[in-house]
Write an enzyme that holds these catalytic residues in place. Structure first.
Site, PDB file in Angstrom:
ATOM      1  N   LYS A 278      38.899  -4.496 -19.973  1.00  0.00           N
ATOM      2  CA  LYS A 278      40.350  -4.078 -20.041  1.00  0.00           C
ATOM      3  C   LYS A 278      40.942  -5.540 -19.704  1.00  0.00           C
ATOM      4  O   LYS A 278      41.074  -6.103 -18.654  1.00  0.00           O
ATOM      5  CB  LYS A 278      40.737  -3.371 -18.855  1.00  0.00           C
ATOM      6  CG  LYS A 278      42.186  -2.834 -18.713  1.00  0.00           C
ATOM      7  CD  LYS A 278      42.351  -1.985 -17.668  1.00  0.00           C
ATOM      8  CE  LYS A 278      43.801  -1.336 -17.934  1.00  0.00           C
ATOM      9  NZ  LYS A 278      45.068  -2.265 -17.846  1.00  0.00           N
ATOM     10  N   ARG A 283      50.067  -6.055 -24.457  1.00  0.00           N
ATOM     11  CA  ARG A 283      49.470  -5.274 -25.386  1.00  0.00           C
ATOM     12  C   ARG A 283      50.219  -5.872 -26.465  1.00  0.00           C
ATOM     13  O   ARG A 283      51.638  -5.990 -26.702  1.00  0.00           O
ATOM     14  CB  ARG A 283      49.956  -3.858 -24.993  1.00  0.00           C
ATOM     15  CG  ARG A 283      49.045  -2.907 -26.095  1.00  0.00           C
ATOM     16  CD  ARG A 283      49.277  -1.611 -25.513  1.00  0.00           C
ATOM     17  NE  ARG A 283      48.641  -0.548 -26.421  1.00  0.00           N
ATOM     18  CZ  ARG A 283      48.243   0.735 -25.847  1.00  0.00           C
ATOM     19  NH1 ARG A 283      48.241   0.879 -24.777  1.00  0.00           N
ATOM     20  NH2 ARG A 283      47.815   1.519 -26.512  1.00  0.00           N
ATOM     21  N   ARG A 298      54.025  -3.400 -25.540  1.00  0.00           N
ATOM     22  CA  ARG A 298      53.643  -2.049 -25.024  1.00  0.00           C
ATOM     23  C   ARG A 298      54.965  -1.115 -25.050  1.00  0.00           C
ATOM     24  O   ARG A 298      54.737   0.023 -25.107  1.00  0.00           O
ATOM     25  CB  ARG A 298      53.372  -2.252 -23.695  1.00  0.00           C
ATOM     26  CG  ARG A 298      53.384  -1.264 -22.384  1.00  0.00           C
ATOM     27  CD  ARG A 298      52.149  -0.570 -22.482  1.00  0.00           C
ATOM     28  NE  ARG A 298      52.085   0.468 -21.149  1.00  0.00           N
ATOM     29  CZ  ARG A 298      52.771   1.480 -20.941  1.00  0.00           C
ATOM     30  NH1 ARG A 298      53.977   2.137 -21.769  1.00  0.00           N
ATOM     31  NH2 ARG A 298      52.558   2.084 -19.796  1.00  0.00           N
ATOM     32  N   GLU A 328      45.234  -7.022 -27.090  1.00  0.00           N
ATOM     33  CA  GLU A 328      45.696  -7.765 -25.908  1.00  0.00           C
ATOM     34  C   GLU A 328      45.586  -9.052 -26.364  1.00  0.00           C
ATOM     35  O   GLU A 328      44.675  -9.709 -26.712  1.00  0.00           O
ATOM     36  CB  GLU A 328      44.793  -7.235 -24.956  1.00  0.00           C
ATOM     37  CG  GLU A 328      45.536  -7.596 -23.504  1.00  0.00           C
ATOM     38  CD  GLU A 328      46.242  -6.458 -22.973  1.00  0.00           C
ATOM     39  OE1 GLU A 328      46.624  -5.443 -23.689  1.00  0.00           O
ATOM     40  OE2 GLU A 328      46.878  -6.551 -21.675  1.00  0.00           O
ATOM     41  N   PHE A 368      41.222  -3.862 -30.284  1.00  0.00           N
ATOM     42  CA  PHE A 368      40.585  -2.687 -29.667  1.00  0.00           C
ATOM     43  C   PHE A 368      40.923  -1.566 -30.395  1.00  0.00           C
ATOM     44  O   PHE A 368      40.248  -0.789 -30.532  1.00  0.00           O
ATOM     45  CB  PHE A 368      40.897  -2.443 -28.286  1.00  0.00           C
ATOM     46  CG  PHE A 368      42.121  -2.469 -27.988  1.00  0.00           C
ATOM     47  CD1 PHE A 368      42.853  -1.258 -27.991  1.00  0.00           C
ATOM     48  CD2 PHE A 368      42.838  -3.493 -27.290  1.00  0.00           C
ATOM     49  CE1 PHE A 368      44.252  -0.986 -27.684  1.00  0.00           C
ATOM     50  CE2 PHE A 368      44.230  -3.256 -26.595  1.00  0.00           C
ATOM     51  CZ  PHE A 368      44.796  -2.248 -26.987  1.00  0.00           C
ATOM     52  N   ARG A 445      49.380   9.914 -22.764  1.00  0.00           N
ATOM     53  CA  ARG A 445      48.476   9.463 -21.672  1.00  0.00           C
ATOM     54  C   ARG A 445      47.455  10.653 -21.503  1.00  0.00           C
ATOM     55  O   ARG A 445      47.894  11.850 -21.146  1.00  0.00           O
ATOM     56  CB  ARG A 445      49.126   9.189 -20.471  1.00  0.00           C
ATOM     57  CG  ARG A 445      48.557   8.436 -19.418  1.00  0.00           C
ATOM     58  CD  ARG A 445      48.991   8.263 -18.078  1.00  0.00           C
ATOM     59  NE  ARG A 445      49.993   7.376 -18.213  1.00  0.00           N
ATOM     60  CZ  ARG A 445      49.781   6.052 -18.072  1.00  0.00           C
ATOM     61  NH1 ARG A 445      48.479   5.418 -18.132  1.00  0.00           N
ATOM     62  NH2 ARG A 445      50.937   5.025 -18.190  1.00  0.00           N
TER      63      ARG A 445
HETATM   64  N1  LIG Z   1      40.081  -2.603 -24.666  1.00  0.00           N
HETATM   65  C1  LIG Z   1      41.346  -2.132 -24.225  1.00  0.00           C
HETATM   66  N2  LIG Z   1      41.867  -1.011 -24.725  1.00  0.00           N
HETATM   67  C2  LIG Z   1      42.957  -0.378 -24.468  1.00  0.00           C
HETATM   68  N3  LIG Z   1      43.955  -1.011 -23.752  1.00  0.00           N
HETATM   69  C3  LIG Z   1      43.637  -2.365 -23.176  1.00  0.00           C
HETATM   70  C4  LIG Z   1      42.172  -2.901 -23.386  1.00  0.00           C
HETATM   71  N4  LIG Z   1      42.481  -4.152 -22.701  1.00  0.00           N
HETATM   72  C5  LIG Z   1      43.561  -4.124 -22.166  1.00  0.00           C
HETATM   73  N5  LIG Z   1      44.562  -3.039 -22.460  1.00  0.00           N
HETATM   74  C6  LIG Z   1      45.688  -2.997 -21.824  1.00  0.00           C
HETATM   75  O1  LIG Z   1      45.610  -2.064 -20.929  1.00  0.00           O
HETATM   76  C7  LIG Z   1      46.648  -0.939 -20.943  1.00  0.00           C
HETATM   77  C8  LIG Z   1      45.848   0.543 -20.977  1.00  0.00           C
HETATM   78  O2  LIG Z   1      46.060   0.924 -19.811  1.00  0.00           O
HETATM   79  P1  LIG Z   1      47.225   2.089 -19.582  1.00  0.00           P
HETATM   80  O3  LIG Z   1      47.225   3.077 -20.798  1.00  0.00           O
HETATM   81  O4  LIG Z   1      47.131   2.798 -18.458  1.00  0.00           O
HETATM   82  O5  LIG Z   1      48.604   1.191 -19.520  1.00  0.00           O
HETATM   83  P2  LIG Z   1      49.745   0.803 -18.517  1.00  0.00           P
HETATM   84  O6  LIG Z   1      50.509   2.069 -18.231  1.00  0.00           O
HETATM   85  O7  LIG Z   1      50.142  -0.171 -19.218  1.00  0.00           O
HETATM   86  O8  LIG Z   1      48.743   0.438 -17.528  1.00  0.00           O
HETATM   87  P3  LIG Z   1      48.322  -0.943 -16.696  1.00  0.00           P
HETATM   88  O9  LIG Z   1      49.408  -1.367 -15.897  1.00  0.00           O
HETATM   89  O10 LIG Z   1      47.136  -0.627 -16.273  1.00  0.00           O
HETATM   90  O11 LIG Z   1      47.950  -1.849 -18.000  1.00  0.00           O
HETATM   91  C9  LIG Z   1      47.211  -1.076 -22.477  1.00  0.00           C
HETATM   92  O12 LIG Z   1      48.537  -0.900 -22.502  1.00  0.00           O
HETATM   93  C10 LIG Z   1      46.806  -2.473 -22.736  1.00  0.00           C
HETATM   94  O13 LIG Z   1      47.737  -3.505 -22.738  1.00  0.00           O
END
Ligand SMILES: Nc1ncnc2c1ncn2[C@@H]1O[C@H](COP(=O)(O)OP(=O)(O)OP(=O)(O)O)[C@@H](O)[C@H]1O
Length: 611
Positions: A278, A283, A298, A328, A368, A445
Site C-alpha cells: 500500500k 492515487r 482520489r 499510486e 494496481f 468501500r
Molecule cells: N496497491 C494498492 N491498491 C489499492 N490502493 C492503493 C495501493 N497502494 C496504495 N493505495 C492507496 O490506498 C488507498 C486505499 O485505501 P482506502 O480505500 O481506504 O482509501 P482512503 O480512504 O484514501 O484511505 P487511506 O487514507 O488509508 O489511503 C487508495 O486510495 C490508494 O491511494
C-alpha cells in the site's frame, strides 16, 4: 442597462428559472429527506429533458463537474456588490450596509431588487409611462450567462464578468436574484446530496426505485451526474444499463475496508489473495486516448498538469489506444531507487515551477488495476483477469511498473510481506480478493479490498550510531560509485553486528565521492564472521566505520537481524526512511548503538496511531 434577454439566445427547450428558485426556497424550509426527494421529483417532472443536466449541476451548486478543470466563477464579494448596485440603481455603500445588517448578500440583493421594482412600478403609475412586460429569466439563460462569467479570463475579464452579472440580476426577480447571488458566492448550501438527486432521477425517468441501482452504477462509472441524468432523460433506462466507462470521464474509485489481523483478513477475502504494497503517495486514475492523457486524483480532481512526467510515461508505456488504469504516484530517490515519504510528494505539489519540481522530486507510478481497455469494460471482471490484462498492456520500467505483490493464503507470509512493505517506505499492504465475484466496485468501500496498516508506530526521536557492514553500488548520478550502505548495531552479548537498515539518503556528493577510498581497506570477499545479516550487499566490509543515522521511525522488518524474534517471530528492528547525518570517526565498532538499546528505543517510542 441592457438586458440579457436581448443578448442571449433563447432556448427552444427551456423552463423558467423561477421553477428552480421556487424549489430552492422550499428546500430551505423542509425538514426531511423524503420531502426533499418529492420536491426534486416535482422539479424534474417540469424540466425538459434537454436541460436536465444544467438543472442537476445547478442543484449541485456548480456549473460542471470539478474534474473538467474548467475555471470557477472567479467573482469576489466586491464585484457582486457592484453588480447588485448596478442592477438596482443603488449605491455600493447601500448594498454593503444592507449586507452587513442582514449577514447575507443574497438577501440584500433580494431586498434591493424588490425596492427597485416597487419604485419602477410607482414611477410608471404616476406618469402613466409604458413599461414593457419583462420576459421571464430561463434556466438556460442563467446557466449560459454564468458559464460565460466563469469562462471570461484574462485582460478585461473583470469588466465582462461585471457586465454579465449585472445584466443577469437586472432580469431576475428579487427571489431569483437572491439565489443567483448565493450560487455565485458558492453559498447555496441546500445540502442536496448526489444520492437524493439520483433517487429523484430514478423515480421520474426510470419508473421507480428499481432503476436506482442502475443510475448509481452509471454514475460510478462516469462521475458526471448531469451527463448521466441527460442520458437517462433523453434515451431512457436501457441506455444507462449498457453504459461503459468513457475515457476522459473519471470513474469513482473503489475503496477498501480496514482490518489489522492477518488471519481475519484472509478469512474475509476468501483465503487466496493478492497482497500488495500500500504505497504512500497519491492515487492516480490514468486515462489514455491515443496521445491524450488525463490523470484524476482520489477525489477526482484533474491533476494532469501536476504530473507531466507521468503523462509521458503513460503515453509511452501503456500499450493500448484507449485505456483506464489505476495506480499510486510515489516520490523516490533516483540515486538509490528508494521510495520517499508522502510529504516529499506534497512538497513537489506546492512548487510553482513544475519543471523544477519534476527534477527535485522525481516520481514513480505503481499500477494496481485496469478498468477499461480498447472498448472493453473491465470493471465487472474478477481481479485476476484485470491484473492479467494490466500486465499485458503495460511495458514495465523503473518508473512505471505494477505494484509489488505476492499471492498467498498464509497469514505468516502476509505478515512478513507487510513488514517488508513498511520498511520499503509503503504504509502497509492491501489484501485483495481473487474469487469470481471480486469485481471492481466503483464508488464503493467494501471487503473485496482490505487495507492493513499499523496500529502502532515507533517515532524516532534520537539518532543512532551504526557500523558499516556492506555497500551497494549506486545508480543515476551515483553510477560507478557506492549508492547506499548496509548498517548494523552491536550486540555485546553475542559479540556480533546485526543489520538494521540500508541507508542511501542524506549523503552530500562529496561523501559519496569519498566512499570508495574510505571503504577500500575494509573490503572482504564474504560476510564477516561477526556479522549477522539476511540482506546481501554488493560488497561486504569488515565492521569498522561508524556513522550517525536518523530516520522517520523504528520499525519491524523481516530483512534485518537486529533483535530478531524479540518483538515478533521472524522479524527484527529496522529504521524507516533512514538518513545519514555524519561520520563518527571518534567511535569504534563496539561503541556503536547496541541492539538492546534499539529494542528499548522501540518500546519507549511506541505510540498508538490515532487516525
Ligand atoms: N496497491 C494498492 N491498491 C489499492 N490502493 C492503493 C495501493 N497502494 C496504495 N493505495 C492507496 O490506498 C488507498 C486505499 O485505501 P482506502 O480505500 O481506504 O482509501 P482512503 O480512504 O484514501 O484511505 P487511506 O487514507 O488509508 O489511503 C487508495 O486510495 C490508494 O491511494
Amino acid at each position: 442597462m441592457t438586458t440579457q434577454q436581448n443578448e442571449q439566445p433563447r432556448y427552444e427547450k427551456d423552463m423558467p428559472f423561477r421553477e428552480l428558485a421556487d424549489t430552492f426556497e422550499r428546500i430551505e424550509v423542509i425538514t426531511s429527506r423524503t420531502q426533499m426527494t418529492v420536491l426534486l421529483v416535482n422539479l424534474f417532472k417540469k424540466t425538459p429533458p434537454e436541460i436536465i443536466d444544467k438543472v442537476v449541476y445547478l442543484l449541485q451548486g456548480r456549473l460542471w463537474p470539478d474534474w473538467k478543470g474548467l475555471p470557477e466563477l472567479g467573482v469576489g464579494e466586491k464585484m457582486l456588490v457592484k453588480a447588485i448596485a448596478l442592477a438596482t440603481q443603488s449605491r455600493e455603500s447601500e448594498v454593503e450596509s444592507l449586507y452587513k445588517s442582514l449577514g447575507d448578500l443574497g438577501k440584500a440583493a433580494e431586498k434591493l431588487k424588490a425596492k427597485y421594482e416597487e419604485k419602477l412600478k410607482k414611477g410608471a403609475m404616476s406618469i402613466l409611462a409604458f413599461v414593457p412586460a419583462k420576459k421571464e429569466l430561463t434556466v438556460g439563460q442563467v446557466y449560459e450567462t454564468l458559464s460565460r462569467v466563469a469562462l471570461a479570463t484574462g485582460e478585461g475579464s473583470r469588466d465582462i464578468k461585471l457586465k454579465l452579472l449585472a445584466g443577469l440580476l437586472s432580469d431576475a426577480s428579487p427571489k431569483e436574484a437572491k439565489y443567483i447571488i448565493r450560487f455565485v458566492e458558492g453559498r447555496l448550501r441546500l445540502g442536496i446530496g448526489d444520492a437524493t438527486i439520483m433517487d429523484a432521477l430514478a423515480i421520474v425517468y426510470g419508473g421507480g426505485a428499481h432503476a436506482r441501482p442502475i443510475v448509481e452504477r452509471a454514475y460510478n462509472l462516469r462521475a458526471d451526474l448531469g451527463h448521466i441524468a441527460k442520458i437517462l432523460a433523453t434515451q431512457g433506462l436501457e441506455a444507462l444499463k449498457g453504459i461503459k466507462p468513457q475515457v476522459g470521464i473519471p470513474i469513482r474509485p473503489m475503496l477498501a475496508e480496514r482490518l489489522n489481523n492477518p488471519v481475519e483478513i484472509l478469512k474475509k477475502v476468501g483465503g487466496d489473495s493478492f497482497v500488495e504494497y500500500k504505497y504512500d503517495g497519491e492515487r492516480a486514475q490514468i486515462h489514455k486516448l491515443g496521445d491524450k492523457i488525463w490523470i484524476y486524483s482520489r477525489r477526482l480532481e484533474n491533476i494532469t498538469h501536476q504530473y507531466p512526467d507521468v503523462v509521458d510515461y503513460a503515453r509511452k508505456y501503456i500499450k493500448a489506444d484507449e485505456a483506464i488504469v489505476e495506480g499510486e504516484i510515489v516520490a523516490y530517490d533516483p540515486d538509490t531507487g528508494e521510495l520517499r515519504p508522502f510529504q516529499e510528494l506534497m512538497h513537489r505539489k506546492r512548487k510553482h515551477d513544475i519543471h523544477i519540481a519534476i527534477k527535485e522530486v522525481p516520481v514513480k507510478v505503481f499500477l494496481f488495476d485496469l478498468l477499461y481497455v480498447d472498448g472493453e469494460d473491465y470493471t465487472l471482471k474478477p481481479l485476476p483477469e484485470r491484473r492479467a490484462k494490466l500486465e499485458e498492456i503495460i511495458e514495465q520500467t523503473e518508473t512505471f511498473q505494477i505494484a509489488e505483490y505476492i499471492r498467498t493464503n498464509d497469514p505468516d507470509e502476509l505478515e512478513k510481506f507487510f513488514f517488508k512493505a513498511i520498511e520499503d517506505g509503503a504504509e502497509g499492504v492491501m489484501i485483495k480478493a481473487l474469487h469470481k465475484n471480486a469485481i471492481y466496485q466503483a464508488g464503493t468501500r467494501g471487503w473485496l479490498w482490505i487495507k492493513y496498516k499499523r496500529d502502532y508506530k515507533s517515532e524516532m526521536i534520537d539518532t543512532v550510531d551504526l557500523v558499516i557492514i556492506g555497500a551497494f553500488y549506486g545508480r543515476g548520478r551515483r553510477g560507478g560509485k557506492y549508492g547506499a550502505l548496509l548498517m548494523a548495531s552491536y550486540n555485546p552479548d553475542k559479540d556480533v553486528f546485526e543489520s538494521v537498515c540500508k541507508v542511501g539518503s542524506g549523503f552530500k556528493d562529496e561523501d559519496i565521492d569519498k566512499l570508495p577510498e574510505m571503504l577500500k581497506p575494509y573490503i572482504i570477499e564474504h560476510k564477516h564472521p561477526r556479522v549477522v545479516a539476511r540482506m546481501k550487499p554488493d560488497i561486504w566490509v569488515t565492521p569498522a566505520l561508524v556513522a550517525e543515522i536518523i530516520g522517520a521511525e523504528l520499525t519491524l522488518s523481516p530483512l534485518h537481524t537486529c533483535c530478531l524474534d524479540a518483538i515478533k517471530p521472524g522479524v527484527g528492528i529496522s529504521i524507516r526512511f533512514p538518513r545519514f547525518i555524519r561520520w563518527r570517526p571518534d567511535k569504534g565498532p563496539e561503541d556503536a548503538t547496541t541492539s538492546q538499546e534499539l529494542l528499548e528505543m522501540y518500546k519507549r517510542q511506541l505510540k498508538k496511531l490515532s487516525e
